[in-house]
Design an enzyme around this catalytic site. Structure first.
Site, PDB file in Angstrom:
ATOM      1  N   ARG A  43       0.819  -1.311  -0.153  1.00 50.17           N
ATOM      2  CA  ARG A  43      -0.100   0.193  -0.056  1.00 50.17           C
ATOM      3  C   ARG A  43       0.972   1.343  -0.083  1.00 50.17           C
ATOM      4  NH1 ARG A  43      -2.971  -0.053   5.929  1.00 50.17           N
ATOM      5  NH2 ARG A  43      -0.915  -0.545   7.075  1.00 50.17           N
ATOM      6  N   LYS A  99      -4.891 -15.935  10.388  1.00 52.20           N
ATOM      7  CA  LYS A  99      -5.647 -16.595  11.421  1.00 52.20           C
ATOM      8  C   LYS A  99      -7.152 -16.219  11.466  1.00 52.20           C
ATOM      9  CE  LYS A  99      -2.147 -15.045  12.870  1.00 52.20           C
ATOM     10  NZ  LYS A  99      -1.082 -15.026  13.949  1.00 52.20           N
ATOM     11  N   ILE A 130       5.183 -25.198  11.940  1.00 52.75           N
ATOM     12  CA  ILE A 130       4.837 -26.648  12.252  1.00 52.75           C
ATOM     13  C   ILE A 130       3.791 -27.070  11.425  1.00 52.75           C
ATOM     14  CG2 ILE A 130       3.948 -28.312  14.126  1.00 52.75           C
ATOM     15  CD1 ILE A 130       4.368 -26.028  16.111  1.00 52.75           C
ATOM     16  N   ASP A 195      -5.420 -14.352  19.789  1.00 51.95           N
ATOM     17  CA  ASP A 195      -4.495 -14.959  18.597  1.00 51.95           C
ATOM     18  C   ASP A 195      -4.865 -16.568  18.811  1.00 51.95           C
ATOM     19  OD1 ASP A 195      -2.757 -14.930  16.347  1.00 51.95           O
ATOM     20  OD2 ASP A 195      -1.702 -16.232  17.880  1.00 51.95           O
ATOM     21  N   LYS A 199      -6.828 -19.470  16.432  1.00 49.89           N
ATOM     22  CA  LYS A 199      -6.159 -20.703  16.065  1.00 49.89           C
ATOM     23  C   LYS A 199      -6.803 -21.913  16.641  1.00 49.89           C
ATOM     24  CE  LYS A 199      -1.490 -18.626  15.494  1.00 49.89           C
ATOM     25  NZ  LYS A 199      -0.523 -18.153  16.542  1.00 49.89           N
ATOM     26  N   GLY A 297       7.454 -16.102  13.303  1.00 48.67           N
ATOM     27  CA  GLY A 297       8.871 -15.615  12.676  1.00 48.67           C
ATOM     28  C   GLY A 297       8.716 -15.747  11.187  1.00 48.67           C
TER      29      GLY A 297
HETATM   30  P1  NAP Z   1       3.088  -7.066   8.938  1.00 52.75           P
HETATM   31  O1  NAP Z   1       4.543  -7.391   9.312  1.00 52.75           O
HETATM   32  O2  NAP Z   1       2.426  -6.167   9.700  1.00 52.75           O
HETATM   33  O3  NAP Z   1       3.005  -7.172   7.476  1.00 52.75           O
HETATM   34  C1  NAP Z   1       1.626  -6.918   6.977  1.00 52.75           C
HETATM   35  C2  NAP Z   1       1.935  -6.247   5.608  1.00 52.75           C
HETATM   36  O4  NAP Z   1       0.808  -6.033   4.751  1.00 52.75           O
HETATM   37  C3  NAP Z   1       2.563  -4.904   6.147  1.00 52.75           C
HETATM   38  O5  NAP Z   1       3.507  -4.597   5.028  1.00 52.75           O
HETATM   39  C4  NAP Z   1       1.288  -3.665   5.515  1.00 52.75           C
HETATM   40  O6  NAP Z   1       1.972  -2.555   5.026  1.00 52.75           O
HETATM   41  C5  NAP Z   1       0.810  -4.448   4.587  1.00 52.75           C
HETATM   42  N1  NAP Z   1      -0.569  -4.114   4.169  1.00 52.75           N
HETATM   43  C6  NAP Z   1      -1.524  -3.779   4.999  1.00 52.75           C
HETATM   44  N2  NAP Z   1      -2.635  -3.315   4.447  1.00 52.75           N
HETATM   45  C7  NAP Z   1      -2.426  -3.602   3.135  1.00 52.75           C
HETATM   46  C8  NAP Z   1      -3.090  -3.265   1.975  1.00 52.75           C
HETATM   47  N3  NAP Z   1      -4.308  -2.925   2.040  1.00 52.75           N
HETATM   48  N4  NAP Z   1      -2.567  -3.524   0.745  1.00 52.75           N
HETATM   49  C9  NAP Z   1      -1.347  -4.004   0.725  1.00 52.75           C
HETATM   50  N5  NAP Z   1      -0.273  -4.219   1.965  1.00 52.75           N
HETATM   51  C10 NAP Z   1      -1.105  -3.925   2.908  1.00 52.75           C
HETATM   52  O7  NAP Z   1       2.471  -8.702   9.344  1.00 52.75           O
HETATM   53  P2  NAP Z   1       3.005 -10.286   9.430  1.00 52.75           P
HETATM   54  O8  NAP Z   1       3.738 -10.352  10.860  1.00 52.75           O
HETATM   55  O9  NAP Z   1       3.902 -10.343   8.187  1.00 52.75           O
HETATM   56  O10 NAP Z   1       1.600 -10.842   9.257  1.00 52.75           O
HETATM   57  C11 NAP Z   1       0.789 -11.225   8.516  1.00 52.75           C
HETATM   58  C12 NAP Z   1      -0.199 -12.297   8.543  1.00 52.75           C
HETATM   59  O11 NAP Z   1       0.530 -13.259   8.895  1.00 52.75           O
HETATM   60  C13 NAP Z   1      -0.926 -11.825   9.762  1.00 52.75           C
HETATM   61  O12 NAP Z   1      -2.220 -12.248   9.558  1.00 52.75           O
HETATM   62  C14 NAP Z   1      -0.336 -12.440  10.788  1.00 52.75           C
HETATM   63  O13 NAP Z   1      -1.435 -12.852  12.041  1.00 52.75           O
HETATM   64  C15 NAP Z   1       0.049 -13.719   9.916  1.00 52.75           C
HETATM   65  N6  NAP Z   1       1.172 -14.542  10.869  1.00 52.75           N
HETATM   66  C16 NAP Z   1       2.242 -13.990  11.117  1.00 52.75           C
HETATM   67  C17 NAP Z   1       3.308 -14.737  11.727  1.00 52.75           C
HETATM   68  C18 NAP Z   1       4.477 -14.004  12.401  1.00 52.75           C
HETATM   69  O14 NAP Z   1       5.277 -14.619  12.775  1.00 52.75           O
HETATM   70  N7  NAP Z   1       4.732 -12.573  11.982  1.00 52.75           N
HETATM   71  C19 NAP Z   1       3.279 -15.829  12.103  1.00 52.75           C
HETATM   72  C20 NAP Z   1       1.890 -16.669  11.453  1.00 52.75           C
HETATM   73  C21 NAP Z   1       0.805 -15.792  10.777  1.00 52.75           C
HETATM   74  P3  NAP Z   1       2.449  -1.377   5.948  1.00 52.75           P
HETATM   75  O15 NAP Z   1       3.735  -1.587   6.125  1.00 52.75           O
HETATM   76  O16 NAP Z   1       2.233  -0.138   4.983  1.00 52.75           O
HETATM   77  O17 NAP Z   1       1.768  -1.201   7.126  1.00 52.75           O
HETATM   78  N1  HSE Z   2       1.646 -13.504  16.621  1.00 52.86           N
HETATM   79  C1  HSE Z   2       1.288 -14.943  16.292  1.00 52.86           C
HETATM   80  C2  HSE Z   2       2.254 -15.748  17.446  1.00 52.86           C
HETATM   81  C3  HSE Z   2       2.363 -15.194  15.302  1.00 52.86           C
HETATM   82  O1  HSE Z   2       3.228 -14.970  18.415  1.00 52.86           O
HETATM   83  O2  HSE Z   2       2.201 -16.784  17.681  1.00 52.86           O
HETATM   84  C4  HSE Z   2       2.185 -16.766  14.564  1.00 52.86           C
HETATM   85  O3  HSE Z   2       0.767 -16.959  14.622  1.00 52.86           O
END
Ligand code: NAP
Ligand code: HSE
Length: 395
Positions: A43, A99, A130, A195, A199, A297
């Protein structure tokens, strides 16, 4: 060569690009063709080696006939739901780690995918790196699933570990989890059990074949946990972990909830620490199986996302990921367990109210374990004594 797109380029989106790049040859050898990241939806544009592939128009992905899979890692519902629907309707497979979206809209999105002859896969949405959902549906497909429980949030397990093993404060441990990319955009979802609750709902959806609305599942996190209880439990041979749990009830139906539990040290899951997650799946034929690994991660989560991409590209599903409408979810207070209670009352008052009590500590009050009680009975009993802490025991 297969071409894919990533929607959202944060922690996990960046991880997907990295895993595709670093493991290009291994992926191609396994799949029989190379996978290339053609488009990245953002974005806000920013300087990056991937700058030439970035777009802020979803149409550049939905209308590109070369893109066959979209990986949605934006998070949340609004834009993620809209873009997922549009990709599925345009005949693109969609893979996600989101999720919240799967827990709240999974049934609808799975139906939409089926209608358009594509797949909606979400292995990374539970347990990070996992393998959990595919084993539940595929490898354990011959079982009637009786129960699934586990440490399903990496951030809170990391915080609890840092607080209890390193003496770090809650605030410092949370900040470190955020810096490492484990926490949700709003970490309230992590620390309040939401969260892990989402899950747990996804696990229940798949285990019991019925939609499990997150709004109907009690979710308690770690913010009310007192480290005194963690220490008393430890001295008595238990570790305290935040568990998500879903199980069939003897009277029919099933329950789901998230809460901190005392776990006997003899169980391997009691020793899962840091950002690691672990889940136990209990099936009618197999008995108990334990899955363990990094629960959050960039690269662990991307590992699961890219495997789902490969699964989409490899051909039709062997088994269907799907569930029906809600129906069988019961009140989690029907679940019977032992309880840990700490009260300001002395041991004689405790033993008068709970003749089966096992007193763990008597010092300015009393900490004890009850016999097996339903949540209703534990609530009622707690009214007879001034209860300062109440935690379930996982036996
Ligand atoms: P994040 O670092 O906040 O990344 C999300 C990205 O999406 C950001 O770069 C954000 O842009 C972008 N975004 C938001 N709205 C948008 C739009 N309308 N169009 C295009 N891009 C947009 O989050 P993340 O940790 O990667 O997590 C992403 C998903 O994976 C979440 O559902 C989370 O629950 C899941 N998840 C995360 C982990 C983990 O370890 N982090 C593990 C398992 C699952 P901006 O930079 O401009 O805000
Ligand atoms: N925020 C989540 C956690 C990311 O800490 O488990 C993985 O789903």
């Amino acid at each position: 060569m297969a071409k894919i797109a990533v929607l959202g380029f944060g922690t996990v989106g960046g991880g997907v690009a990295r895993v595709l790049e670093e493991n290009r040859e291994a992926i191609a050898a396994r799949l029989g063709e190379e996978v290339s990241l053609k488009r990245i939806l953002v974005r806000r544009f920013r300087e990056s080696p991937w700058r030439d592939r970035m777009t802020d128009r979803i149409q550049d992905i939905t209308e590109d006939p070369e893109v066959s899979v979209a990986v949605e890692v934006i998070g949340g519902v609004d834009a993620a739901l809209d873009y997922t629907r549009r990709c599925l309707m345009a005949g693109k497979h969609v893979v996600t780690a989101n999720k919240q979206l799967v827990a709240e809209h999974g049934r609808e999105l799975l139906e939409l995918a089926e209608e358009h002859g594509v797949r909606y896969l979400f292995e990374a949405s539970v347990g990070g790196g996992i393998p959990l959902l595919h084993p539940l549906v595929n490898c354990l497909g011959a079982n009637r699933i009786e129960e699934v429980y586990g440490i399903l949030n990496g951030t809170t397990n990391y915080i609890l570990t840092q607080m209890t093993e390193q003496g770090e404060s809650f605030r410092d441990a949370l900040r470190a989890a955020q810096e490492k990319g484990y926490a949700e955009a709003d970490p309230t979802a992590d620390v309040e059990g939401i969260d892990a609750g989402r899950k747990t709902c996804i696990l229940a959806d798949l285990a019991f074949g019925q939609e499990t609305p997150p709004a109907e599942v009690p979710m308690e996190g770690i913010t009310r946990l007192d480290l005194r209880d963690v220490a008393i439990a430890r001295a008595a041979g238990y570790r305290v972990k935040l568990l998500g749990r879903t199980l069939r009830l003897p009277e029919g139906g099933y329950a789901a909830y998230v809460a901190p539990h005392l776990i006997p040290e003899g169980k391997p899951i009691a020793h899962v620490s840091g950002v690691f997650n672990a889940a136990v799946i209990r099936g009618s034929a197999v008995g108990e199986t334990l899955f363990c690994g990094p629960g959050a991660g960039a690269c662990p989560t991307a590992s699961a996302c890219v495997a789902d991409v490969m699964d989409c590209l490899a051909g039709p599903a062997r088994f269907r990921f799907r569930w029906g409408k809600a129906g069988g979810l019961r009140d989690a207070r029907e679940v019977v367990s032992r309880w840990y209670l700490r009260t300001g009352a002395g041991a004689s008052a405790v033993l008068a109210a709970f003749p089966e009590a096992e007193v763990l500590l008597e010092e300015g009050g009393c900490a004890f374990l009850t016999g097996p009680l339903s949540g209703y009975a534990a609530e009622t009993a707690a009214k007879t004594l001034p209860v300062l802490a109440r935690l379930r025991v996982l036996d």
